[in-house]
Motif scaffolding. Sequence first.
Motif, PDB file in Angstrom:
ATOM      1  N   GLY A 155       0.318  -1.245   0.092  1.00  0.00           N
ATOM      2  CA  GLY A 155       0.076   0.056   0.319  1.00  0.00           C
ATOM      3  C   GLY A 155       0.965   1.325  -0.091  1.00  0.00           C
ATOM      4  N   ASP A 156       0.161   2.389  -0.091  1.00  0.00           N
ATOM      5  CA  ASP A 156       0.908   3.294  -0.169  1.00  0.00           C
ATOM      6  C   ASP A 156       0.221   4.702   0.459  1.00  0.00           C
ATOM      7  N   GLY A 157       1.196   6.435   1.016  1.00  0.00           N
ATOM      8  CA  GLY A 157       0.203   6.969   1.878  1.00  0.00           C
ATOM      9  C   GLY A 157       0.568   8.034   2.465  1.00  0.00           C
ATOM     10  N   VAL A 158       0.271   8.833   2.933  1.00  0.00           N
ATOM     11  CA  VAL A 158       0.513   9.430   4.010  1.00  0.00           C
ATOM     12  C   VAL A 158       1.666   9.402   5.031  1.00  0.00           C
ATOM     13  N   GLU A 159       1.310   7.826   5.120  1.00  0.00           N
ATOM     14  CA  GLU A 159       2.053   7.987   6.370  1.00  0.00           C
ATOM     15  C   GLU A 159       3.731   6.787   6.751  1.00  0.00           C
ATOM     16  N   LYS A 160       4.301   6.919   4.593  1.00  0.00           N
ATOM     17  CA  LYS A 160       5.071   6.301   4.572  1.00  0.00           C
ATOM     18  C   LYS A 160       6.208   6.758   5.248  1.00  0.00           C
ATOM     19  N   GLU A 161       6.128   7.709   5.071  1.00  0.00           N
ATOM     20  CA  GLU A 161       7.674   8.786   4.842  1.00  0.00           C
ATOM     21  C   GLU A 161       7.990   8.309   6.843  1.00  0.00           C
ATOM     22  N   LYS A 162       6.882   8.071   7.561  1.00  0.00           N
ATOM     23  CA  LYS A 162       7.244   8.257   8.949  1.00  0.00           C
ATOM     24  C   LYS A 162       7.096   6.707   9.786  1.00  0.00           C
ATOM     25  N   MET A 163       6.776   5.841   8.600  1.00  0.00           N
ATOM     26  CA  MET A 163       7.095   3.902   9.104  1.00  0.00           C
ATOM     27  C   MET A 163       8.684   3.864   8.110  1.00  0.00           C
ATOM     28  N   VAL A 164       9.136   4.616   6.936  1.00  0.00           N
ATOM     29  CA  VAL A 164      10.476   4.261   6.870  1.00  0.00           C
ATOM     30  C   VAL A 164      11.230   4.390   7.960  1.00  0.00           C
ATOM     31  N   THR A 166       8.735  -5.421   4.547  1.00  0.00           N
ATOM     32  CA  THR A 166       9.213  -4.789   2.758  1.00  0.00           C
ATOM     33  C   THR A 166       7.539  -3.947   3.096  1.00  0.00           C
ATOM     34  N   LEU A 167       8.431  -2.131   2.424  1.00  0.00           N
ATOM     35  CA  LEU A 167       6.777  -1.681   2.288  1.00  0.00           C
ATOM     36  C   LEU A 167       6.372  -2.138   0.263  1.00  0.00           C
ATOM     37  N   HIS A 168       6.119  -2.539  -0.401  1.00  0.00           N
ATOM     38  CA  HIS A 168       5.799  -2.660  -1.539  1.00  0.00           C
ATOM     39  C   HIS A 168       5.148  -1.588  -2.328  1.00  0.00           C
ATOM     40  N   GLY A 169       4.845  -0.545  -1.702  1.00  0.00           N
ATOM     41  CA  GLY A 169       4.336   0.508  -1.923  1.00  0.00           C
ATOM     42  C   GLY A 169       2.812  -0.247  -2.916  1.00  0.00           C
TER      43      GLY A 169
END
Length: 222
Positions: free
Chosen positions: A83-92, A105-108
Amino acid sequence: LDYLVLVSDSLRKFYKKNMGNYNCKCVYIPNVIEKIPDKSSNLSSKKLISVGRLSPEKGYMDLLKVYTLLHKRHPDWTLDIVGDGVEKEKMVQYINEHNLSDFVTLHGYQKKDYIDNLLGEASIYLMTSFTESFGIVLIEAMSHGLPCIAFNSAERANELINRGENGYLIKNRNINAFVKKVEDLINSKEERKRVGKAGLKSAKNYTSEVVSKQWFDLIGKK
């Protein structure tokens, strides 16, 4: 309106209560999954998975906290998040700070075939949403024979999961209780198979063949 069709029974009850002055009838008919996969997961891999929009209401930061605790005890189990979204940077940032980049693994954003392949290779599905109106990914996970665990704060999960039969519901967003239930499944392939089999049976209630009959029955009343 003659009918207002809602995708969950909790929504049906809400609108029925708040539309008492109208003649419109509130009806629950679920969304559908495209198909039941030809082959279920063999539940042998050491893979956890979650699918959804990376937004605050989906609770992915809590999922990472759950996995952090699990990883300390079961470092050979990995986590796939699609998935993708506004929390991605925070999760990374969280993943890097906790040295989990080799295990999470964040697959987007991915198309359905890609997601189906991942579900077919996984062994446990995790949902940490604060709220869910329908939660079709939960049914799709069940259709692959995956045992599912969710917080009961996700309203629709309460309707889809029969406690301890086709999945598990964790009360009060208790992260330690969530971790404990994942560990129970990690430690017992037989339990994974039992729950996954029941989930697959439940998923068959959401095929287009079954749900379309409900629509035709409703339309036929007028």
